[in-house]
Design an enzyme around this catalytic site. Structure first.
Site, PDB file in Angstrom:
ATOM      1  CB  ILE A  63      -3.275  -4.413   7.563  1.00 26.61           C
ATOM      2  CG1 ILE A  63      -3.246  -3.120   6.740  1.00 26.61           C
ATOM      3  CG2 ILE A  63      -4.265  -4.277   8.715  1.00 26.61           C
ATOM      4  CD1 ILE A  63      -4.600  -2.802   6.046  1.00 26.61           C
ATOM      5  CB  SER A  64       1.816  -1.626   8.456  1.00 23.50           C
ATOM      6  OG  SER A  64       2.627  -2.665   7.962  1.00 23.50           O
ATOM      7  CD  GLN A  65       0.660   2.766  14.571  1.00 21.48           C
ATOM      8  OE1 GLN A  65       1.516   2.021  15.048  1.00 21.48           O
ATOM      9  NE2 GLN A  65       0.398   3.958  15.079  1.00 21.48           N
TER      10      GLN A  65
END
Ligand code: SAH
Length: 214
Positions: A63-65
């Protein structure tokens, strides 16, 4: 999993942190303040949901930053009712942020397990994008053109097929480069053949891979 005052408080702090890092579009920040990121996390990392970091979600993906999500979404300049193609559904978090901004979202994922998980989970908490399982490199020609296209994995080059599915006047945001680091590119389609390209700093994404995985 529920939503508590504690989650809300942590989320508010995270949004202030992202603002202090330079994202100023309130529509993006307010949308992110509404999405319960802890519900999109793998169970072992739930307690870290409101840290400004990427985390594993299974299948070797992340899950992206949050800062990256905010920055990329700001560059996309999404308007209400825009038809947006997202390549790389992953946890579904980015799709939820786009839906909170009033977009119609078409999201495609190549990992079957992640596709199935997002497809069953997102509607349970009220997010209803159109889900597709397949190779995002090819886009979704039958639903083209799109007003906006966002690629959430690092592409070796600008995916030509996606550009073809961008409406004239539309914007595509895609990280482009080698696997170790990519340049965030914003591509605005000016006419059938012409586009305006700009570069917006370096980021690290998982790679955009060809084909689909079973
Ligand atoms: N937007 C996601 C980020 C997930 S990471 C989120 O908010 O959680 C990037 C995702 O892109 C991974 O799930 C990966 O499987 C997917 N991906 C990589 N190559 C792809 C391709 N060619 N087509 C569709 N999805 C792809």
């Amino acid at each position: 999993m529920n939503e508590s005052y504690r989650h809300k408080g942590l989320r508010k702090k995270l949004i202030e942190e992202i603002r202090s890092k330079g994202v100023s579009d309130n529509r993006v920040l307010e949308a992110m303040e509404r999405v319960p990121r802890h519900m999109f996390m793998d169970s072992s990392f739930v307690k870290f949901a409101y840290r400004d970091q990427a985390f594993p979600i299974g299948c070797d993906q992340t899950i992206s930053q949050p800062y990256t999500v905010a920055y990329q979404t700001e560059l996309l300049e999404v308007r209400r009712h825009d038809k947006v193609l997202e390549v790389g559904t992953g946890s579904g978090y980015q799709a939820a942020v786009l839906l909170e901004m009033g977009a119609k979202v078409y999201t495609i994922e190549r990992q079957r397990e992640l596709f199935l998980k997002a497809q069953s989970f997102l509607p349970e908490i009220g997010y209803k994008p159109h889900f597709f399982y397949g190779d995002g490199y090819a886009g979704i020609p039958s639903y083209a053109p799109f007003d906006r296209i966002i690629v959430t994995a690092g592409a070796a080059e600008i995916p030509e097929k996606l550009f073809e599915q961008l409406r004239v006047g539309g914007i595509m945001v895609v990280p482009v480069g080698e696997s170790s680091s990519q340049v965030m590119m914003r591509i605005e389609r000016i006419s059938d053949e012409e586009y305006k390209k700009s570069e917006h700093g370096h980021f690290v994404f998982v790679p955009l891979l060809k084909g689909k995985s079973f």
